[in-house]
Scaffold this active site. Structure first.
Site, PDB file in Angstrom:
ATOM      1  N   MET A   1      24.325   9.036   3.074  1.00 14.10           N
ATOM      2  CA  MET A   1      24.203  10.341   3.720  1.00 14.10           C
ATOM      3  C   MET A   1      24.394  10.222   5.234  1.00 14.10           C
ATOM      4  O   MET A   1      25.039  11.080   5.864  1.00 14.10           O
ATOM      5  CB  MET A   1      22.839  10.976   3.401  1.00 14.10           C
ATOM      6  CG  MET A   1      22.711  12.412   3.878  1.00 14.10           C
ATOM      7  SD  MET A   1      23.904  13.518   3.108  1.00 14.10           S
ATOM      8  CE  MET A   1      23.002  14.051   1.651  1.00 14.10           C
TER       9      MET A   1
ATOM     10  N   PHE B   1     -11.574  -7.636  13.432  1.00 10.53           N
ATOM     11  CA  PHE B   1     -10.444  -8.059  12.612  1.00 10.53           C
ATOM     12  C   PHE B   1     -10.100  -6.984  11.587  1.00 10.53           C
ATOM     13  O   PHE B   1     -10.972  -6.464  10.898  1.00 10.53           O
ATOM     14  CB  PHE B   1     -10.781  -9.374  11.902  1.00 10.53           C
ATOM     15  CG  PHE B   1      -9.706  -9.831  10.951  1.00 10.53           C
ATOM     16  CD1 PHE B   1      -8.456 -10.207  11.414  1.00 10.53           C
ATOM     17  CD2 PHE B   1      -9.938  -9.860   9.573  1.00 10.53           C
ATOM     18  CE1 PHE B   1      -7.457 -10.599  10.543  1.00 10.53           C
ATOM     19  CE2 PHE B   1      -8.943 -10.251   8.696  1.00 10.53           C
ATOM     20  CZ  PHE B   1      -7.698 -10.635   9.181  1.00 10.53           C
ATOM     21  N   GLN B   2      -8.838  -6.641  11.500  1.00  6.08           N
ATOM     22  CA  GLN B   2      -8.328  -5.601  10.607  1.00  6.08           C
ATOM     23  C   GLN B   2      -9.028  -4.259  10.816  1.00  6.08           C
ATOM     24  O   GLN B   2      -9.224  -3.485   9.877  1.00  6.08           O
ATOM     25  CB  GLN B   2      -8.400  -6.036   9.134  1.00  6.08           C
ATOM     26  CG  GLN B   2      -7.409  -7.158   8.814  1.00  6.08           C
ATOM     27  CD  GLN B   2      -7.220  -7.418   7.329  1.00  6.08           C
ATOM     28  OE1 GLN B   2      -8.130  -7.219   6.546  1.00  6.08           O
ATOM     29  NE2 GLN B   2      -6.045  -7.882   6.954  1.00  6.08           N
TER      30      GLN B   2
ATOM     31  N   LYS C   1     -17.584  -1.105   5.225  1.00  3.59           N
ATOM     32  CA  LYS C   1     -17.997  -2.099   4.214  1.00  3.59           C
ATOM     33  C   LYS C   1     -19.495  -2.052   3.952  1.00  3.59           C
ATOM     34  O   LYS C   1     -19.939  -2.213   2.806  1.00  3.59           O
ATOM     35  CB  LYS C   1     -17.575  -3.494   4.707  1.00  3.59           C
ATOM     36  CG  LYS C   1     -17.563  -4.557   3.635  1.00  3.59           C
ATOM     37  CD  LYS C   1     -16.922  -5.827   4.166  1.00  3.59           C
ATOM     38  CE  LYS C   1     -16.815  -6.890   3.098  1.00  3.59           C
ATOM     39  NZ  LYS C   1     -16.133  -8.103   3.622  1.00  3.59           N
TER      40      LYS C   1
ATOM     41  N   GLU D   1       0.823  -1.214   0.000  1.00  5.22           N
ATOM     42  CA  GLU D   1       0.000   0.000   0.000  1.00  5.22           C
ATOM     43  C   GLU D   1       0.854   1.259   0.000  1.00  5.22           C
ATOM     44  O   GLU D   1       0.449   2.299  -0.529  1.00  5.22           O
ATOM     45  CB  GLU D   1      -0.965   0.003   1.184  1.00  5.22           C
ATOM     46  CG  GLU D   1      -2.071  -1.046   1.095  1.00  5.22           C
ATOM     47  CD  GLU D   1      -1.647  -2.398   1.658  1.00  5.22           C
ATOM     48  OE1 GLU D   1      -0.447  -2.595   1.965  1.00  5.22           O
ATOM     49  OE2 GLU D   1      -2.536  -3.275   1.791  1.00  5.22           O
TER      50      GLU D   1
END
Lengths: 554, 81
Positions: free
Chosen positions: A467, A115-116, A165, A53
């Protein structure tokens, strides 16, 4: 007015996206966003499946910056949503208009640690310009239109819309294109123009300090017209690169920590700074109290909060640069100052002489820049290679140089190049990366393979976090802590595993042919450039130091 | 340390209080008190925010003003010190 039609929340989303001209989105599916991906199945919007993502978010950023459009990305709830956050933060820091759509668990179980489930709405507060959570299907259409309007209005930025959802599967009749009313744009106060013109007329050593706001305001033409009329010596921030024509004789290059000596000295000597779409970032100013100590300031910006934030403005001109810049475009009598700046530019020009046969990254990037087609879009990651690209490559428009400026996000370059290539399929896109940065989103090579995107990758490889290693050498007594990457994978073999042609070069005499081979190759190509691990980026203004006290070698 | 009292008018939208509090904390202002109420007729919320900081209050006012749901921010000069 769109035709009235019964939609699910998911299909309504695509209806609105198409009303806003969205042709491409970047994303990754998952449980709580499945109804939206089901609606995608019937949509004309083309989805680019990324492999993380964060890659989707950066591709949306690259798309937005390269094309001047809103970038769109999708992620599911929980980890999908949290993986977007770095990309959102990057877009906020650099004022990039993206709309992120996240799936959320159904409203009936929100707040139950389902969940999630994560409170992405709460997490978004610090890393978006604005965010929404839609808990009523009747609000969805208006919220989506507002998201696009907010992303683009005023100082641009990222907007997140979290859609549970059950809202995605609920049915609704489209209300058509709902016009969003936002805060009124600020207007130019006439009195400030008068005082600014007076300051400009009286200045003996003015310098134009240009930031990323010029490109964001689509005001490159107005800026160049201002420069043509005033012939004012000019400098650019990292994000402003490309706004000033690189061949302008009065253009001195980038200012700040790794800016050119001429740019920094001119700013320090100036008696007037005309600041356009810039924000006195700490990487630009060095020690703030000693920055341009004798200069008055005229500050053009779209964001009231940037005026007087770090440096007081003697004249603030708030509003659209496109409208406001022409008001100050007057001929200036500064011949002597122009000549002094031009002399500094010549005296402190880059030196590409480099002893030995190891490859000199600045010379490689200069040669890539000289040979790449016009309108090539270059992205970078973050680190030494980023500063070398900024110093030694030339860009004719800000949309041709995409780098993570404010956030300084390693892992930006490769997915941003994917977004840029999708938005500009006929233009050459080159990702300049380092061996540390590229590994942060290396999975996106799979996206390049899947869509056969002809992205070119110039991988500056010193087997170090260069760096950080440079700073450890200079400021931490050479105590090299966790910066060795000598166990990197074989990058040529890695690229080949994704069906990407690759080549490794180690000596100066290989450089020219390798660059030409890369640029002439039809498809994606990775050029691994081995450099000396001890090479440093110069000049460097040490932390909390005035910009005229730069280091030029060890 | 300077003490300030802000009167903020905002649309009665999701998490507007959280947004204001987050901006105040991030921009370096310690929150000393807050009162909030909504006019149910206009759906406009009035938030009274007491903060302290070494920083000038304009620094916070400009940032709160940028929040999308904010209608107006005023500094109460009678009580700020």
């Amino acid at each position: 007015m769109a035709s009235e039609k019964i939609h699910t929340g998911g299909s309504l989303l695509f209806n609105v996206l198409q009303q806003h001209g969205v042709e491409h989105v970047f994303g990754y599916p998952g449980g709580a966003i499945m109804p939206i991906y089901d609606a995608l199945y019937d949509s004309d919007v083309k989805h680019f499946l990324c492999r993380h993502e964060q890659g989707a978010a950066f591709s949306a950023v690259g798309y937005a910056r390269a094309a001047g459009k809103v970038g769109v990305c999708f992620a599911t709830s929980g980890p999908g949503a949290t993986n977007l956050i770095t990309g959102l933060a990057d877009a906020l820091a650099d004022s990039i208009p993206i709309v992120a759509i996240t799936g959320q668990v159904p409203t009936s179980v929100m707040g139950s640690d389902a969940f999630q489930e994560i409170d992405i709405f709460g997490l978004s507060l610090a890393c978006t310009k604005h965010s929404f959570q839609v808990t009523d299907i009747n609000d969805l259409e208006k919220v989506l239109h507002q998201a696009f309007a907010i992303a683009l209005e005023g100082r641009q930025g990222p907007v997140l819309v979290d859609i549970p959802k059950d809202i995605q599967i609920a049915h609704i009749v489209s209300q058509g294109n709902v016009v969003s009313t936002l805060k009124n744009k600020v207007n130019l106060p006439p009195a400030n123009v008068g005082s600014a013109i007076a300051m400009l007329c009286h200045a003996k050593q003015p310098v134009l300090y240009v930031g990323g706001g010029v490109g964001m305001a689509n005001a490159v033409d107005e800026l160049r017209n201002f420069i043509d009329i005033t012939n004012i010596p000019s400098v650019s921030t990292l994000k402003g690169l490309g706004a000033i024509a690189p061949e302008d004789e009065n253009y001195l290059g980038m200012l700040g920590m790794h800016g050119t000596k001429a740019a920094n000295l001119a700013v320090q000597k100036s008696d007037l700074l005309v600041v356009v779409g810039a924000r006195f970032d700490d990487r630009v100013t060095g020690k703030l109290d000693d920055f341009a100590p004798n200069a008055k300031v005229i500050h053009f910006d779209i964001d009231q909060a940037e005026i007087n934030k770090r440096r007081a403005a003697d004249s603030a001109i708030l509003g659209d640069l496109k409208t406001n810049l022409p008001a100050l475009a007057i001929p200036l009598d500064i011949k002597g100052w122009q000549q002094e700046c031009q002399k500094m530019k010549a005296d402190f020009a880059w030196d590409y002489n480099h002893p030995g046969n190891t490859i000199f990254a600045p010379a490689v990037l200069k040669e890539v820049s000289d040979k790449m087609p016009i309108n090539t879009c270059v992205t970078t990651d973050v680190g030494q290679h980023q500063m070398w690209a900024a110093q030694h490559m030339s860009f004719n428009d800000p949309s041709n140089f995409l780098t993570s400026g404010g956030m300084g996000t390693m892992g930006f370059g490769l997915p941003a190049a994917i977004g840029a290539q999708v938005s500009r399929p006929t233009d050459c896109v080159i990702a300049v990366s380092g061996d540390g940065s590229i590994m942060m989103n290396i999975q996106e090579l799979a996206t390049i393979k899947r869509f056969q995107l002809p992205v070119k990758i110039v991988l500056i490889d010193n087997a170090k976090l260069g760096m950080v290693r440079q700073w450890q050498d200079l400021f931490f007594q050479g105590r090299l802590s966790e910066t060795d990457l000598s166990d990197n994978p074989d990058f040529v073999m890695l690229a080949n595993a994704f069906d990407i042609k690759a080549k490794k070069i180690v000596a100066k005499e290989e450089v020219s042919a390798a660059i030409e081979e890369m640029l002439e190759h039809d498809g994606p190509y990775l050029l691994q450039v081995k450099i000396d691990a001890a090479d440093n980026v110069w000049p460097l203004v040490p932390p909390n130091t005035a910009n005229d006290k730069m280091m030029e070698s060890t | 340390m300077n003490h300030y009292r802000l009167i903020i008018k905002a649309d009665d939208k999701q998490v507007v209080l959280e947004r204001i509090l987050q901006v105040a904390r991030y921009r370096g202002f310690l929150i000393e008190g807050i009162n909030a109420q909504v006019n149910t007729g206009t759906n406009i919320g009035t938030i009274e925010l007491m903060v302290r900081s070494e920083r000038p209050i304009s620094f916070l006012v400009d940032q709160i003003n940028k929040l999308i749901d904010i209608k107006d921010v005023k500094v109460d000069t009678n009580t700020s010190q």
